[in-house]
Design an enzyme around this catalytic site. Structure first.
Site, PDB file in Angstrom:
ATOM      1  N   SER A  44       0.814  -1.225   0.000  1.00  0.00           N
ATOM      2  CA  SER A  44       0.000   0.000   0.000  1.00  0.00           C
ATOM      3  C   SER A  44       0.845   1.271   0.000  1.00  0.00           C
ATOM      4  CB  SER A  44      -0.920   0.018   1.218  1.00  0.00           C
ATOM      5  OG  SER A  44      -0.164  -0.156   2.398  1.00  0.00           O
ATOM      6  N   ASP A 351      -3.706   7.511   8.229  1.00  0.00           N
ATOM      7  CA  ASP A 351      -4.811   6.657   8.682  1.00  0.00           C
ATOM      8  C   ASP A 351      -4.382   5.586   9.681  1.00  0.00           C
ATOM      9  OD1 ASP A 351      -3.301   5.065   7.096  1.00  0.00           O
ATOM     10  OD2 ASP A 351      -4.880   4.529   5.677  1.00  0.00           O
ATOM     11  N   HIS A 354      -0.564   4.533   6.965  1.00  0.00           N
ATOM     12  CA  HIS A 354       0.070   5.217   5.828  1.00  0.00           C
ATOM     13  C   HIS A 354       0.378   6.680   6.134  1.00  0.00           C
ATOM     14  CE1 HIS A 354      -2.634   1.968   4.343  1.00  0.00           C
ATOM     15  NE2 HIS A 354      -1.474   1.587   3.847  1.00  0.00           N
TER      16      HIS A 354
END
Ligand SMILES: *[C@@H]1O[C@H](CO)[C@@H](O)[C@H](O)[C@H]1NC(C)=O
Ligand SMILES: *[C@@H]1O[C@H](CO)[C@@H](O)[C@H](O)[C@H]1NC(C)=O
Length: 387
Positions: A44, A351, A354
């Site tokens: 991610s 979040d 990240h």
């Protein structure tokens, strides 16, 4: 410390380059490699929409700062890979998995959130582990060759595929490994038990680099893994004891595990350089950059380095059951988690897992020059053994 001296090398290297190329060549070429494409592999940290294409969009407020809406990224805006693409004069990378609106003329992104180096049956949560990303790349490469060779009379594929020769000239970027380590920890393995799996993890990484080299890839830009012991999704775990938390509020043994992995990754890169004589491999110490940012946040204009911008409740403004973009009832009203963060430009963590766009930009600004790389090659020069 290690890097104090490399900066000098960098300056000398650039001067030498200027001399050799003649300052007559009036403007300084920032991108002598002229990479026509980027092929990215990872999790991610560099997913530009792969997971969203496969499993549903990461909803608002993701993407709000830059894209003004969800853009397949776990961030309020751009990721480090986006800044890399922009700096090389290339468009944002389309996710390989995205059927609609994709354009692969200047590369493709095989990264998806949650991906591990090792396959799913060994660890992690994502089916798109690095070996699967390589299968996808390899098939993509082969099909571009066969389609462009034969059937593309009206040029439809040509308008959205890289040129055949761009696979050899492209930059291959990697940011993966963090989830291999956290997957073990989340299964309640001890740090020492996870360490035992590291040789296998870096071994599988090595295999994929060799495969891409055999396929014609030559320029590799490899990020090491970050200090995940400073991220709320790890800090918030009940298993963490006070003795494990360092003076910056990070979980020391977890960061030590990240450094242990990075050390072996770096050794693996050294071995690859020996085995793959035509490869140019740049190892980028993203760990040190992220750690400096988190531990000296105020010096760099950021606040609350261990709190999320888009989250809800608790010491870290993070709740794994009510994540960024979720709904929470406040005074009987449904409120979007993340609405409360009104200035993501001064926050580091987005979040819980990240980084914010502002942090990503800062990280990119540190690594682009090569100051944190081995060898200390700026990204625009990453096709050359010496520059
Ligand atoms: C894809 O992008 C390239 C370069 O940015 C552009 O020339 C091409 O027209 C685009 N293809 C489509 C189908 O829009
Ligand atoms: C790990 O340990 C915690 C706390 O003891 C427990 O709640 C959790 O279920 C365990 N997780 C696994 C995967 O065993």
């Amino acid at each position: 410390m290690e890097f104090c001296c490399r900066r000098n090398f960098l300056v000398e290297g650039v001067l030498l380059y200027l001399l050799l190329n003649g300052v007559a060549n009036a403007s300084i070429n920032k991108h002598p490699c002229d990479f026509p494409a980027i092929f990215n592999f990872g999790d991610s940290n560099s997913d530009t929409g792969g997971w969203s294409a496969a499993f549903g969009q990461a909803g608002p407020p993701h993407g709000e700062s830059y894209f003004h809406g969800p853009a397949g990224r776990y961030c309020d805006g751009r990721l480090v890979i986006d800044f890399i693409a922009q700096s090389l004069g290339l468009p944002f990378l389309s996710p390989f998995l995205d059927a609609l609106g994709s354009n692969f003329t200047h590369g493709a992104n095989f990264a998806t959130a949650g991906s591990t180096i090792r396959p799913l049956h060994q660890s992690g949560v994502s089916p798109f582990s690095l070996n699967v990303q390589w299968y996808q790349f390899s098939d993509f490469h082969r099909r571009v060759q066969t389609i462009l060779d034969k059937t593309d009379e009206d040029g439809v594929v040509k308008k959205m595929a890289p040129k055949v020769e761009d696979f050899a000239r492209g930059l291959y970027t990697f940011d993966i490994g963090q989830n291999d380590l956290t997957a073990g920890l989340f299964q309640n393995l001890t740090v020492d038990e996870v360490k035992e799996s590291v040789p296998d993890i870096v071994g599988q990484f090595k295999t994929v680099i060799k495969e891409i080299y055999d396929d014609g890839g030559r320029s590799f830009w490899i990020h090491n893994t970050g200090p995940f012991g400073c991220l709320p999704y790890v800090l918030d775990r009940q298993l963490i004891t006070a003795g494990q938390v360092d003076k910056h509020g990070c979980v020391g043994p977890y960061n030590e595990l990240a450094r242990y992995f990075n050390h072996q990754l770096k050794e693996t890169v050294d071995q690859l350089r020996e085995h793959l004589p035509k490869a140019v491999i740049t190892y980028v110490d993203v760990y040190s950059v992220k750690y400096a940012l988190i531990t000296k946040a105020t010096r760099y204009g950021f606040v609350h380095p261990l709190r999320t911008c888009c989250g809800h409740g608790g010491k870290y403004n993070y709740n794994m059951n009510i994540g960024c973009g979720g709904k929470v009832k406040v005074n009987g009203e449904d409120i979007l988690v993340g609405k409360a963060c009104d200035d993501p430009t001064v926050m580091i963590n987005w979040d819980g897992v990240h980084y914010t766009e502002a942090a990503n930009k800062w990280i990119f600004d540190q690594i682009v020059s090569g100051s944190f790389s081995d060898p200390p090659t700026p990204i625009g020069f990453a096709c050359r053994k010496q520059y």
